[in-house]
Design a protein around this motif. Structure first.
Motif, PDB file in Angstrom:
ATOM      1  N   PRO A  19      -8.850  -2.151  18.371  1.00 32.21           N
ATOM      2  CA  PRO A  19      -9.409  -1.522  17.162  1.00 32.21           C
ATOM      3  C   PRO A  19     -10.108  -0.207  17.488  1.00 32.21           C
ATOM      4  O   PRO A  19     -10.636  -0.020  18.591  1.00 32.21           O
ATOM      5  CB  PRO A  19     -10.418  -2.565  16.661  1.00 32.21           C
ATOM      6  CG  PRO A  19     -10.834  -3.312  17.892  1.00 32.21           C
ATOM      7  CD  PRO A  19      -9.608  -3.353  18.768  1.00 32.21           C
ATOM      8  N   THR A  20     -10.104   0.693  16.512  1.00 33.41           N
ATOM      9  CA  THR A  20     -10.869   1.934  16.643  1.00 33.41           C
ATOM     10  C   THR A  20     -12.342   1.612  16.401  1.00 33.41           C
ATOM     11  O   THR A  20     -12.682   0.522  15.909  1.00 33.41           O
ATOM     12  CB  THR A  20     -10.398   2.971  15.615  1.00 33.41           C
ATOM     13  OG1 THR A  20     -10.696   2.484  14.293  1.00 33.41           O
ATOM     14  CG2 THR A  20      -8.901   3.227  15.741  1.00 33.41           C
ATOM     15  N   THR A  27      -8.598   2.746   6.818  1.00 33.96           N
ATOM     16  CA  THR A  27      -7.780   1.866   5.974  1.00 33.96           C
ATOM     17  C   THR A  27      -7.670   0.471   6.581  1.00 33.96           C
ATOM     18  O   THR A  27      -7.880  -0.537   5.897  1.00 33.96           O
ATOM     19  CB  THR A  27      -6.382   2.468   5.762  1.00 33.96           C
ATOM     20  OG1 THR A  27      -6.503   3.770   5.175  1.00 33.96           O
ATOM     21  CG2 THR A  27      -5.548   1.585   4.845  1.00 33.96           C
ATOM     22  N   ALA A  28      -7.360   0.392   7.863  1.00 34.80           N
ATOM     23  CA  ALA A  28      -7.264  -0.920   8.520  1.00 34.80           C
ATOM     24  C   ALA A  28      -8.613  -1.617   8.552  1.00 34.80           C
ATOM     25  O   ALA A  28      -8.678  -2.858   8.548  1.00 34.80           O
ATOM     26  CB  ALA A  28      -6.726  -0.749   9.934  1.00 34.80           C
ATOM     27  N   GLN A  33      -0.373   5.421   0.142  1.00 37.00           N
ATOM     28  CA  GLN A  33      -0.527   5.217   1.575  1.00 37.00           C
ATOM     29  C   GLN A  33      -1.187   3.867   1.861  1.00 37.00           C
ATOM     30  O   GLN A  33      -0.752   3.113   2.743  1.00 37.00           O
ATOM     31  CB  GLN A  33      -1.374   6.348   2.168  1.00 37.00           C
ATOM     32  CG  GLN A  33      -1.661   6.211   3.654  1.00 37.00           C
ATOM     33  CD  GLN A  33      -2.622   7.298   4.132  1.00 37.00           C
ATOM     34  OE1 GLN A  33      -2.581   8.428   3.662  1.00 37.00           O
ATOM     35  NE2 GLN A  33      -3.510   6.960   5.057  1.00 37.00           N
ATOM     36  N   THR A  34      -2.245   3.551   1.104  1.00 38.84           N
ATOM     37  CA  THR A  34      -2.947   2.284   1.295  1.00 38.84           C
ATOM     38  C   THR A  34      -2.047   1.106   0.923  1.00 38.84           C
ATOM     39  O   THR A  34      -1.991   0.097   1.638  1.00 38.84           O
ATOM     40  CB  THR A  34      -4.233   2.262   0.449  1.00 38.84           C
ATOM     41  OG1 THR A  34      -5.059   3.368   0.807  1.00 38.84           O
ATOM     42  CG2 THR A  34      -4.993   0.958   0.650  1.00 38.84           C
ATOM     43  N   HIS A  35      -1.350   1.241  -0.191  1.00 41.46           N
ATOM     44  CA  HIS A  35      -0.430   0.190  -0.635  1.00 41.46           C
ATOM     45  C   HIS A  35       0.644  -0.080   0.422  1.00 41.46           C
ATOM     46  O   HIS A  35       0.950  -1.248   0.733  1.00 41.46           O
ATOM     47  CB  HIS A  35       0.213   0.629  -1.957  1.00 41.46           C
ATOM     48  CG  HIS A  35       1.312  -0.256  -2.444  1.00 41.46           C
ATOM     49  ND1 HIS A  35       1.128  -1.581  -2.789  1.00 41.46           N
ATOM     50  CD2 HIS A  35       2.642  -0.003  -2.646  1.00 41.46           C
ATOM     51  CE1 HIS A  35       2.281  -2.096  -3.178  1.00 41.46           C
ATOM     52  NE2 HIS A  35       3.212  -1.164  -3.098  1.00 41.46           N
ATOM     53  N   SER A  36       1.201   0.963   0.991  1.00 41.39           N
ATOM     54  CA  SER A  36       2.236   0.805   2.020  1.00 41.39           C
ATOM     55  C   SER A  36       1.688   0.089   3.245  1.00 41.39           C
ATOM     56  O   SER A  36       2.378  -0.751   3.848  1.00 41.39           O
ATOM     57  CB  SER A  36       2.793   2.183   2.422  1.00 41.39           C
ATOM     58  OG  SER A  36       3.425   2.806   1.328  1.00 41.39           O
ATOM     59  N   TYR A  37       0.446   0.409   3.610  1.00 37.70           N
ATOM     60  CA  TYR A  37      -0.148  -0.247   4.781  1.00 37.70           C
ATOM     61  C   TYR A  37      -0.383  -1.732   4.501  1.00 37.70           C
ATOM     62  O   TYR A  37      -0.171  -2.580   5.381  1.00 37.70           O
ATOM     63  CB  TYR A  37      -1.462   0.438   5.158  1.00 37.70           C
ATOM     64  CG  TYR A  37      -2.068  -0.102   6.433  1.00 37.70           C
ATOM     65  CD1 TYR A  37      -1.557   0.260   7.675  1.00 37.70           C
ATOM     66  CD2 TYR A  37      -3.126  -1.004   6.394  1.00 37.70           C
ATOM     67  CE1 TYR A  37      -2.083  -0.249   8.845  1.00 37.70           C
ATOM     68  CE2 TYR A  37      -3.673  -1.518   7.557  1.00 37.70           C
ATOM     69  CZ  TYR A  37      -3.143  -1.140   8.791  1.00 37.70           C
ATOM     70  OH  TYR A  37      -3.674  -1.656   9.948  1.00 37.70           O
ATOM     71  N   ILE A  38      -0.812  -2.053   3.278  1.00 35.69           N
ATOM     72  CA  ILE A  38      -1.024  -3.460   2.921  1.00 35.69           C
ATOM     73  C   ILE A  38       0.289  -4.229   3.021  1.00 35.69           C
ATOM     74  O   ILE A  38       0.334  -5.344   3.563  1.00 35.69           O
ATOM     75  CB  ILE A  38      -1.615  -3.580   1.504  1.00 35.69           C
ATOM     76  CG1 ILE A  38      -3.047  -3.019   1.480  1.00 35.69           C
ATOM     77  CG2 ILE A  38      -1.619  -5.024   1.035  1.00 35.69           C
ATOM     78  CD1 ILE A  38      -3.636  -2.900   0.099  1.00 35.69           C
ATOM     79  N   LYS A  81       2.794  -3.631   4.845  1.00 37.19           N
ATOM     80  CA  LYS A  81       3.129  -3.765   6.268  1.00 37.19           C
ATOM     81  C   LYS A  81       2.339  -4.890   6.923  1.00 37.19           C
ATOM     82  O   LYS A  81       2.887  -5.723   7.656  1.00 37.19           O
ATOM     83  CB  LYS A  81       2.857  -2.434   6.973  1.00 37.19           C
ATOM     84  CG  LYS A  81       3.234  -2.394   8.439  1.00 37.19           C
ATOM     85  CD  LYS A  81       2.932  -0.995   8.987  1.00 37.19           C
ATOM     86  CE  LYS A  81       3.317  -0.884  10.449  1.00 37.19           C
ATOM     87  NZ  LYS A  81       3.019   0.482  10.986  1.00 37.19           N
ATOM     88  N   MET A  82       1.031  -4.932   6.656  1.00 35.39           N
ATOM     89  CA  MET A  82       0.176  -5.927   7.298  1.00 35.39           C
ATOM     90  C   MET A  82       0.294  -7.311   6.647  1.00 35.39           C
ATOM     91  O   MET A  82      -0.018  -8.325   7.278  1.00 35.39           O
ATOM     92  CB  MET A  82      -1.283  -5.462   7.255  1.00 35.39           C
ATOM     93  CG  MET A  82      -1.590  -4.276   8.147  1.00 35.39           C
ATOM     94  SD  MET A  82      -1.359  -4.625   9.921  1.00 35.39           S
ATOM     95  CE  MET A  82       0.184  -3.775  10.230  1.00 35.39           C
TER      96      MET A  82
END
Length: 409
Positions: A24-25, A52-53, A85-90, A92-93
C-alpha cells in the motif's frame, strides 16, 4: 508492508494479486485501518498517491457481507471523468465479489442510467446534479446508504457544489460512515468538511509539499505575451505530453484552438463540452492523438494519464495547494517531471506564497533564452521571427518587482 496485513476477504485479495498490487501507498496504509474500523475520515494527499484505493478497498470489505440489491455506498465526485475512473476501479477490485457498482452523471442518456439502477447496485458513483435529479424523481433511494464518500472535496465545495451536497446529505441517514478525501484542503474548506464528519481520523500525507521528482521553472511574462511564450516552449522543449492549465473554460477552449492553428496536436477539456466531446478529448490525449491538453482545474480532476512529462501553468493557480495538485500530474510513480509557470506582475502575492511552499526563492528563466517563435507548416517547422516578444531578465534573490522588459524588433 503488504496488503495482506489488512486481512481483506479472499475475493478482494485475489483482485489485488491479479492487478499486481503488493504494497500500500502511505495514504492507503494510514487510511484503510480506521475505515475498516468504521470511523469517519478526512484524508489529504497529493494526486497520484492512491486515494481511490484508500477508500474503495475498505468499502468493498465492509459491504461484502450484508444485503444486496440496495444502495449501501454513495461516492460523490465533482467531474464525470473522476466518477468514471472511480467506477472502473471498483469494477476491477470487485470482479470476484457479488457487489455491483454503477455510475451516474449528466450529459448522457438518463434512461440508460434508470435501467441500470432498476437492476440493482450496492454502490453508486455520482456527480451531484444528475444524482439529485434521480433522487427527486424517486428513481434512486438513498435511505439505505451506510457509507458516504466525498472525493476531491475541495473542488466540490469550492466550485458551487455545496448547496447540492447539503441536499444530498439531507437524503442519506444520519447514522452513517462518512469519508472525505482531497488533494488540497484550504482552511475554510476544511471547516466545511469537518461539519459533516463525526470524530474523524485525519490522515495527511504531505498534501501541501510538491513532489520531489518535479523540477520547477518560472517565466516572467506580460499577459499579452503568454500565448507566444507557450508556443515557443512547446516547440523547443522536449515535451512528449503536457497539461496546460488556464483559469477559465473560455480561455482553455480558445488557447487550444490557437495552438491547433500552429500545427500543435492540442485539445481542450472544459465544462462546456458535451460528454461525448470530453471523452474524445481525454481518449485522444491518452492514446497520443493529442500531446497537449489545455484544461481548467476542475475539468482536470479525474484525468488518469501516466507519463505526463510537463505541466504548464499558463495562468497562475489561486493557492499554493492548487499549484501542488496541478504539478503533481507529472513526476508520478517516482518518474521525473517538469513544471513551468507563467507569472505576470499581478501575480506577486501568489509567487510569495509559492516561495514559502517550495521553501526557496523563485528563480525566473529568461524568456530571451528561447529562440524566436516557429510555426508548423504540415510536418515542417518554418522559422518565423516573432515581433513584440519581450526580453526578460531573471529575478535575483530578494527581488520582488519585475524588471522592465525590452522589445526585440
Amino acid at each position: 508492508m503488504s496488503f495482506t496485513v489488512f486481512q481483506f476477504h479472499p475475493q478482494i485479495q485475489k483482485a489485488l494479486d491479479t492487478s499486481g498490487y503488493a504494497s500500500p501507498t502511505p495514504i492507503q496504509a494510514q487510511s484503510i485501518p480506521p475505515v475498516l474500523a468504521g470511523r469517519d475520515l478526512l484524508g489529504l494527499a497529493q494526486t497520484g498517491t492512491g486515494k481511490t484505493a484508500a477508500f474503495v478497498l475498505p468499502l468493498l470489505q465492509r459491504l461484502h457481507t450484508g444485503p444486496k440489491g440496495k444502495v449501501r455506498a454513495l461516492i460523490i465526485a465533482p467531474t464525470r471523468e473522476l466518477a468514471e475512473q472511480t467506477h472502473s476501479y471498483i469494477i476491477k477490485m470487485a470482479e470476484h465479489t457479488h457487489l455491483r457498482s454503477m455510475v451516474v452523471y449528466g450529459g448522457v442518456s438518463k434512461q440508460s442510467q434508470i435501467n441500470a439502477i432498476r437492476k440493482g447496485a450496492e454502490i453508486i458513483v455520482a456527480c451531484p446534479g444528475r444524482l439529485l435529479d434521480l433522487v427527486n424523481t424517486k428513481i434512486i433511494n438513498l435511505s439505505t446508504v451506510e457509507m458516504l464518500i466525498l472525493d476531491e472535496a475541495d473542488h466540490m465545495f469550492d466550485h458551487g457544489f455545496l448547496p447540492d451536497i447539503r441536499r444530498i446529505l439531507s437524503k442519506v441517514p444520519r447514522q452513517r460512515q462518512t469519508l472525505v478525501f482531497s488533494a488540497t484542503m484550504p482552511k475554510e474548506i476544511r471547516s466545511l468538511a469537518e461539519d459533516i464528519l463525526t470524530n474523524p481520523a485525519t490522515v495527511q500525507i504531505d498534501h501541501t509539499k510538491p513532489t520531489a521528482s518535479i523540477s520547477h521553472s518560472f517565466y516572467q511574462v506580460e499577459q499579452r505575451n503568454k500565448t507566444n511564450l507557450l508556443q515557443k516552449i512547446l516547440l523547443q522543449k522536449e515535451i512528449t505530453t503536457a497539461i496546460v492549465f488556464t483559469k477559465t473554460k473560455h480561455k482553455a477552449k480558445s488557447l487550444a484552438y490557437q495552438l491547433q492553428k500552429t500545427g500543435c496536436r492540442a485539445t481542450s477539456l472544459q465544462g462546456n463540452l458535451s460528454q461525448q466531446k470530453r471523452q474524445l478529448a481525454l481518449e485522444g490525449f491518452k492514446s497520443g492523438t493529442y500531446n497537449v491538453l489545455v484544461a481548467t482545474d476542475i475539468a482536470a480532476r479525474g484525468i488518469d494519464v501516466s507519463g505526463i512529462s510537463h505541466v504548464i501553468n499558463f495562468d497562475m493557480p489561486s493557492t499554493a495547494e492548487t499549484y501542488t495538485h496541478r504539478t503533481g500530474r507529472t513526476g508520478r510513480a517516482s518518474c521525473s517531471g517538469e513544471a513551468y509557470t507563467f507569472a505576470t506582475p499581478d501575480d506577486n502575492k501568489m509567487t510569495r506564497a509559492l516561495e514559502r511552499s517550495l521553501g526557496k526563492k523563485l528563480v525566473y528563466k529568461k524568456e530571451s533564452g528561447l529562440k524566436e517563435k516557429m510555426q508548423f507548416s504540415g510536418d515542417r517547422r518554418e522559422h518565423q521571427p516573432s515581433a513584440g516578444i519581450s526580453k526578460k531578465v531573471s529575478l535575483t534573490a530578494g527581488t520582488r518587482k519585475f524588471p522592465r522588459s525590452q522589445t526585440v524588433a
